[in-house]
Design an enzyme around this catalytic site. Sequence first.
Site, PDB file in Angstrom:
ATOM      1  N   ASN A  32       0.806  -1.234   0.000  1.00 64.01           N
ATOM      2  CA  ASN A  32       0.000   0.000   0.000  1.00 64.01           C
ATOM      3  C   ASN A  32       0.837   1.281   0.000  1.00 64.01           C
ATOM      4  O   ASN A  32       0.433   2.266  -0.589  1.00 64.01           O
ATOM      5  CB  ASN A  32      -1.036   0.001   1.130  1.00 64.01           C
ATOM      6  CG  ASN A  32      -0.439  -0.061   2.505  1.00 64.01           C
ATOM      7  OD1 ASN A  32       0.645  -0.622   2.684  1.00 64.01           O
ATOM      8  ND2 ASN A  32      -1.105   0.504   3.482  1.00 64.01           N
ATOM      9  N   SER A  77      -0.824  -7.181   7.183  1.00 63.03           N
ATOM     10  CA  SER A  77      -2.083  -7.574   7.833  1.00 63.03           C
ATOM     11  C   SER A  77      -1.827  -8.116   9.237  1.00 63.03           C
ATOM     12  O   SER A  77      -0.766  -8.678   9.526  1.00 63.03           O
ATOM     13  CB  SER A  77      -2.786  -8.635   6.992  1.00 63.03           C
ATOM     14  OG  SER A  77      -1.965  -9.769   6.873  1.00 63.03           O
ATOM     15  N   THR A  78      -2.828  -7.971  10.086  1.00 62.49           N
ATOM     16  CA  THR A  78      -2.719  -8.468  11.459  1.00 62.49           C
ATOM     17  C   THR A  78      -2.541  -9.986  11.443  1.00 62.49           C
ATOM     18  O   THR A  78      -1.755 -10.544  12.218  1.00 62.49           O
ATOM     19  CB  THR A  78      -3.958  -8.050  12.267  1.00 62.49           C
ATOM     20  OG1 THR A  78      -3.952  -6.619  12.332  1.00 62.49           O
ATOM     21  CG2 THR A  78      -3.941  -8.597  13.678  1.00 62.49           C
ATOM     22  N   GLU A 120       7.671   3.322  15.075  1.00 65.06           N
ATOM     23  CA  GLU A 120       8.642   3.701  14.042  1.00 65.06           C
ATOM     24  C   GLU A 120       8.746   5.220  14.031  1.00 65.06           C
ATOM     25  O   GLU A 120       7.945   5.921  14.653  1.00 65.06           O
ATOM     26  CB  GLU A 120       8.169   3.190  12.682  1.00 65.06           C
ATOM     27  CG  GLU A 120       8.079   1.682  12.646  1.00 65.06           C
ATOM     28  CD  GLU A 120       7.821   1.137  11.254  1.00 65.06           C
ATOM     29  OE1 GLU A 120       6.691   1.312  10.756  1.00 65.06           O
ATOM     30  OE2 GLU A 120       8.738   0.533  10.674  1.00 65.06           O
ATOM     31  N   GLU A 154       3.684  -3.304  12.355  1.00 61.09           N
ATOM     32  CA  GLU A 154       2.707  -2.254  12.041  1.00 61.09           C
ATOM     33  C   GLU A 154       1.591  -2.943  11.278  1.00 61.09           C
ATOM     34  O   GLU A 154       1.789  -3.360  10.137  1.00 61.09           O
ATOM     35  CB  GLU A 154       3.332  -1.154  11.170  1.00 61.09           C
ATOM     36  CG  GLU A 154       4.459  -0.383  11.802  1.00 61.09           C
ATOM     37  CD  GLU A 154       4.013   0.529  12.933  1.00 61.09           C
ATOM     38  OE1 GLU A 154       2.796   0.650  13.178  1.00 61.09           O
ATOM     39  OE2 GLU A 154       4.897   1.113  13.585  1.00 61.09           O
ATOM     40  N   VAL A 191      -1.074 -12.018   9.148  1.00 61.95           N
ATOM     41  CA  VAL A 191       0.301 -12.430   8.829  1.00 61.95           C
ATOM     42  C   VAL A 191       1.238 -11.969   9.949  1.00 61.95           C
ATOM     43  O   VAL A 191       2.150 -12.694  10.350  1.00 61.95           O
ATOM     44  CB  VAL A 191       0.738 -11.883   7.448  1.00 61.95           C
ATOM     45  CG1 VAL A 191       2.211 -12.154   7.190  1.00 61.95           C
ATOM     46  CG2 VAL A 191      -0.099 -12.499   6.344  1.00 61.95           C
TER      47      VAL A 191
END
Length: 455
Positions: free
Chosen positions: A130, A207-208, A432, A228, A210
């Site tokens: 993204n 993604s949460t 980060e 993240e 993975v």
Amino acid sequence: MNTEVVNPATEQVVATVPSTSAADADAAIERAHRALPAWRAVAPGDRARLLRRFAEAVDSDVDNLASLEVANSGHTIGNARWEAGNVRDVLHYYAAAPERLFGRQIPVPGGVNVTFAEPLGVVGVIVPWNFPMPIAGWGFAPALAAGNTVVLKPAELTPLTAIRLGELAREAGIGEDVFQVLPGRGSVVGQRFVDHPLVRKVVFTGSTEVGRGIMAGCAAQVKRVTLELGGKNANIVFADADLERAAATAPYGVFDNAGQDCCARSRILVQRSAFDRFLGLLEPAVRGVVVGDPASERTEMGPLISAGHLASVSSYVDDEVEVAFRGSAPEGPGYWFPPTVVLPRTPTDRTVVDEVFGPVVTVQAFDDEADALRMANDTDYGLSGSIWTRDVGRALRVARGVEAGNLSVNSHSSVRYWTPFGGMKQSGLGRELGPDALDAFTETKNVFIATEGES
Ligand code: TAP
């Protein structure tokens, strides 16, 4: 094996990129490991100079990088230029770090005690599709500044700008084994970052689901990990807010990057007394979003990333769903989906609960401050959010009450490279950017030096 890279606005193949095999990933990790002593030994001022040269090389290439991102990811040209500029700025910001990686001198009896911020070793950065450029830079810039070597895996769908950034690093004089870009599959290359013992830290964005697997995999070696992950962020509009501004900006808070943004404010919560007026103001703002050719300077929203993702986003807006109003989208080739405003029937509707990751926003009413907080926090995620009110006390109370890592008041901004970024709850682990990011790429070593005869 090769991967065909497709332009999501035209469905044309724009490049063919070789996929890194597991064996090649292992060899790259081993080269990165061998490159560590020399990279650590580069004098702080010289490492800073190399990072500044890398930043300048990115700056000279902004237009080219932006064009690559338009063709590969369908990002609007304005966004893509900002994204390339963000890599430059983040490199400049962390170029100041090598000369300022201070340890501490702590008073102790019998000697001198000092701490050192030691690099971790090889850092593996796994990037989603993204925001291919910024998310890569947030990992590699502080990691390199702290004296680590980096292997970076771009998303299989969007490798082109990462490959170019690797070339620019080499042009700037950064050794080819110090920063390596390894395009390929997550389940192959990304998994080697998790499993290979010479990778000492994994930086993952995606993604949460993975992310959970990556955290579990890293646990086997007590490997450092930063995550993240997703978001289902609330845009809370109180009745006392500047409703015109809140409504005019709300579409850009969620439809930017076609909603494929973990910070997208995809749940608008409006105080009941202002609900109808807000919706009335929102409609022309949504219809006014310019959707189309991402290469055009006028365009505000491009296509979704892939046919698969278009199918996933479309599945959320079936006949059961009450659509309040929609914007436009081009006909013909490309993975287009119009900005869509949904009025959910229940708080458990899929559009309210799931991270749709597309241009779909729900609008719900709340009664008072407590109700707004309850609804905003009724999610497993906790990444970002906005609060619109003219009452400073309320803005601060609500900002403290929302369980999310990045909030903005009377604004939708989430990411500024000077400030920490990251999620609470299932939106992630660690932070980060900002002044503390170096902590995530170093380990504190404590050394005691006796000044008196040892007894
Ligand atoms: P993920 O599958 O999580 O992919 C993110 C990155 O992880 C990609 O580089 C991917 O490689 C890699 N990966 C996949 N499986 C892996 C594994 N077993 N080990 C190591 N790395 C692995 O996300 P996605 O498929 O691109 O998107 C799915 C959903 O995730 C979206 O709809 C959205 O909800 C969410 N998402 C969130 C974010 C942010 S910023 N939080 C970003 C993207 C997506 P491949 O190249 O093989 O895919």
